[in-house]
Design an enzyme around this catalytic site. Structure first.
Site, PDB file in Angstrom:
ATOM      1  CB  CYS A   7     -11.538 -22.405  36.233  1.00 37.18           C
ATOM      2  SG  CYS A   7      -9.826 -22.602  36.622  1.00 37.18           S
TER       3      CYS A   7
HETATM    4  N1  SAJ Z   1     -14.924 -25.475  26.573  1.00 38.64           N
HETATM    5  C1  SAJ Z   1     -15.957 -25.604  25.657  1.00 38.64           C
HETATM    6  N2  SAJ Z   1     -16.096 -24.658  24.678  1.00 38.64           N
HETATM    7  C2  SAJ Z   1     -15.252 -23.589  24.582  1.00 38.64           C
HETATM    8  C3  SAJ Z   1     -14.209 -23.466  25.530  1.00 38.64           C
HETATM    9  C4  SAJ Z   1     -14.056 -24.418  26.510  1.00 38.64           C
HETATM   10  O1  SAJ Z   1     -16.725 -26.559  25.722  1.00 38.64           O
HETATM   11  O2  SAJ Z   1     -15.412 -22.771  23.682  1.00 38.64           O
HETATM   12  C5  SAJ Z   1     -14.784 -26.462  27.642  1.00 38.64           C
HETATM   13  C6  SAJ Z   1     -13.418 -27.098  27.670  1.00 38.64           C
HETATM   14  O3  SAJ Z   1     -13.401 -28.239  26.854  1.00 38.64           O
HETATM   15  C7  SAJ Z   1     -13.266 -27.448  29.152  1.00 38.64           C
HETATM   16  C8  SAJ Z   1     -14.026 -26.341  29.850  1.00 38.64           C
HETATM   17  O4  SAJ Z   1     -14.916 -25.785  28.864  1.00 38.64           O
HETATM   18  O5  SAJ Z   1     -13.861 -28.684  29.433  1.00 38.64           O
HETATM   19  C9  SAJ Z   1     -13.117 -25.256  30.401  1.00 38.64           C
HETATM   20  O6  SAJ Z   1     -12.295 -24.876  29.344  1.00 38.64           O
HETATM   21  P1  SAJ Z   1     -11.344 -23.578  29.417  1.00 38.64           P
HETATM   22  O7  SAJ Z   1     -10.808 -23.338  28.040  1.00 38.64           O
HETATM   23  O8  SAJ Z   1     -12.025 -22.468  30.084  1.00 38.64           O
HETATM   24  O9  SAJ Z   1     -10.100 -24.095  30.225  1.00 38.64           O
HETATM   25  P2  SAJ Z   1      -9.801 -24.034  31.778  1.00 38.64           P
HETATM   26  O10 SAJ Z   1     -10.837 -24.639  32.619  1.00 38.64           O
HETATM   27  O11 SAJ Z   1      -8.421 -24.553  31.917  1.00 38.64           O
HETATM   28  O12 SAJ Z   1      -9.859 -22.487  32.077  1.00 38.64           O
HETATM   29  C10 SAJ Z   1      -8.690 -21.775  32.346  1.00 38.64           C
HETATM   30  C11 SAJ Z   1      -9.162 -20.544  33.058  1.00 38.64           C
HETATM   31  N3  SAJ Z   1      -8.030 -19.907  33.633  1.00 38.64           N
HETATM   32  C12 SAJ Z   1      -8.139 -19.439  34.884  1.00 38.64           C
HETATM   33  O13 SAJ Z   1      -9.159 -19.502  35.531  1.00 38.64           O
HETATM   34  C13 SAJ Z   1      -6.937 -18.802  35.427  1.00 38.64           C
HETATM   35  C14 SAJ Z   1      -9.858 -19.597  32.091  1.00 38.64           C
HETATM   36  O14 SAJ Z   1     -10.073 -18.327  32.725  1.00 38.64           O
HETATM   37  C15 SAJ Z   1      -9.020 -19.381  30.893  1.00 38.64           C
HETATM   38  O15 SAJ Z   1      -9.681 -18.460  30.017  1.00 38.64           O
HETATM   39  C16 SAJ Z   1      -8.853 -20.715  30.203  1.00 38.64           C
HETATM   40  O16 SAJ Z   1      -8.045 -21.500  31.120  1.00 38.64           O
HETATM   41  C17 SAJ Z   1      -8.128 -20.570  28.883  1.00 38.64           C
HETATM   42  O17 SAJ Z   1      -8.257 -19.496  28.253  1.00 38.64           O
HETATM   43  O18 SAJ Z   1      -7.529 -21.562  28.453  1.00 38.64           O
END
Ligand code: SAJ
Length: 432
Positions: free
Chosen positions: A271
């Site tokens: 995403c």
């Molecule tokens: N990450 C960081 N720093 C942060 C948060 C995340 O480096 O503060 C990195 C993570 O390690 C990862 C990437 O960013 O590599 C994405 O992380 P993510 O927490 O956004 O997880 P995703 O990709 O699984 O995002 C999903 C998304 N859900 C949908 O699109 C339906 C996102 O909108 C959600 O907010 C997220 O899950 C969530 O909250 O877990």
């Protein structure tokens, strides 16, 4: 048309879901749990075999649940797209990746809509869930479906509803995550809202399909930009000789007007690295330069290189050269406690480390095998027993199942890019 409304309220509407992946399968299970008969449409024969045998291949969905719903005849799957004509509602949940040029790749949407078009009949409700740029439903999907005599909003209904599946989230699933819905017409919106509202606690109706498409992109662009800001904060703290984790942790004590995000070795997943570029692409077609999206993308994608450079500096300070070091990289998944390595920054870090000449192993209890530049790499299961053989251990994914205190104690040097070692002290421990 009215028949569809009655079919939905009577839970008799036949629901077809195209794409039974991490979005489609949980959605199918939720509708089947609600008593609807659901047919999954797939191009992957193994997925069809599994679902018909009552087997789940998605971590968040227990096989026992799929088996029970399959046995009741509420959930099935097929490779025969001709059965789309029997569906009252069709929901498209296929991938929307980026091309190498970072342009949207809507080929999966096009292929699915071509199948829907072949069997489209009056009264059907067609909903797109795949994340895409504002305008896709009206400008791409609608004309493709109207090539015959059927007109959208008159003979059949058309809407967009963004997926909000968060793999591995123990708290939020399909049923308790609010669902945004935007239709081509008010009637389209109402019907899509009634369908989702049958099984989802809260449905939020918005003006049209473009609004619903943009809501999703805003959600994930918000994350990408804020993560990018925190990654730049990490670079600034390094220059200032300050601990970025302490700064963010203290800022997070503010009970209002602040939302913590954290730096890392880059961003991964299906995403966050991709969605903002769908919006960026659309805006460029309107001669608008999306600066935040571009800047966040540049900073986030520079982090693998930054963490490798930092490791080189740390080893140099010990009189060692990265190029002649043995490195153990802990983590391959794109985020903690899941097994998905898609777009993981760990892959980029491993490639960059090896480009310096370093010898690199990886260990990730969730990812036993990983494709890296066309080669299948194996997680070194015995690595934790041989920590001292490595000049450095680099933490790239902070899986909570690992004992980081023990790892720091038994390693010669640890570079933690995720604050997995929070609260742990060690002269051999360095953090981003
Ligand atoms: N990450 C960081 N720093 C942060 C948060 C995340 O480096 O503060 C990195 C993570 O390690 C990862 C990437 O960013 O590599 C994405 O992380 P993510 O927490 O956004 O997880 P995703 O990709 O699984 O995002 C999903 C998304 N859900 C949908 O699109 C339906 C996102 O909108 C959600 O907010 C997220 O899950 C969530 O909250 O877990």
């Amino acid at each position: 048309m009215e028949n569809l409304s009655a079919l939905i309220s009577g839970r008799k509407a036949r629901i077809g879901i195209i794409g039974m992946g991490y979005v489609g399968l949980p959605l199918a299970v939720e509708f089947a749990r609600g008593g609807f008969r659901v047919t999954g449409f797939e191009v992957d024969a193994q997925k069809v075999r599994d679902l018909k045998a009552g087997i789940s291949y998605i971590g968040d969905i227990p096989t026992s649940e799929v088996a029970a719903l399959a046995k009741k005849g509420l959930l099935t799957a097929t490779l025969e797209f001709s059965r789309l004509g029997k569906m009252d509602a069709v929901i498209i949940c296929v991938p929307t990746p980026l091309r190498k040029s970072k342009d949207p790749d809507v080929s999966y949407i096009v292929a699915s809509v071509q199948e829907v078009r072949k069997f489209l009949r009056p009264g059907q409700l067609i909903i797109l869930e795949s994340t895409t740029y504002p305008g896709t439903t009206r400008e791409l999907v609608k004309p493709m479906l109207e090539t015959g005599r059927l007109k959208a909003g008159k003979d059949f209904h058309l809407a967009f509803s963004p997926e909000r599946v968060d793999p591995g989230n123990p708290k939020y699933g399909v049923k308790n995550t609010p669902k945004v819905v935007g239709g081509l017409t008010a009637r389209c919106t109402a019907l899509a809202s009634a369908l989702y509202g049958s099984v989802i606690d809260r449905v939020l109706e918005v003006t049209d399909t473009e609004t619903a498409e943009l809501v999703k992109l805003l959600e994930n662009t918000f994350r990408a930009v804020n993560i990018g800001m925190m990654n730049e904060m990490a670079l600034m703290c390094h220059k200032l000789g300050l601990d970025v984790w302490e700064v963010i942790g203290a800022a997070a004590s503010k009970p209002f007007g602040f939302m913590p995000f954290y730096p890392g070795p880059g961003i991964g997943g299906h995403c966050i690295p991709l969605d903002p570029h769908y919006l960026g692409w659309k805006m460029k077609t309107l001669n608008f330069e999306p600066r935040f999206i571009e800047l966040a993308g540049a900073i986030n994608s520079s982090m693998p290189d930054h963490v490798v450079t930092r490791l080189g500096e740390i080893l140099n300070s010990k009189g060692k050269a990265l190029s002649r070091s043995k490195v153990l990289m802990l983590g391959m998944a794109y985020k903690q406690d899941i097994s998905d390595p898609r777009e993981s920054p760990a892959r980029d870090v491993l490639i960059l480390l090896e480009k310096t000449g370093a010898a690199v192993d990886y260990y990730d209890p969730y990812v036993p095998l990983a494709e890296v530049e066309g080669e299948t790499r194996r997680s070194r299961k015995d690595a934790l027993r041989r920590l001292r053989e490595y000049d450095c251990v680099m933490i790239v994914t902070p899986h909570t199942c690992l004992d980081y205190r023990d790892i720091v104690r038994r390693s010669r040097l640890v570079f933690d890019t995720r604050n997995a070692t929070k609260g742990i002290k060690g002269r051999n421990l360095y953090r981003l």
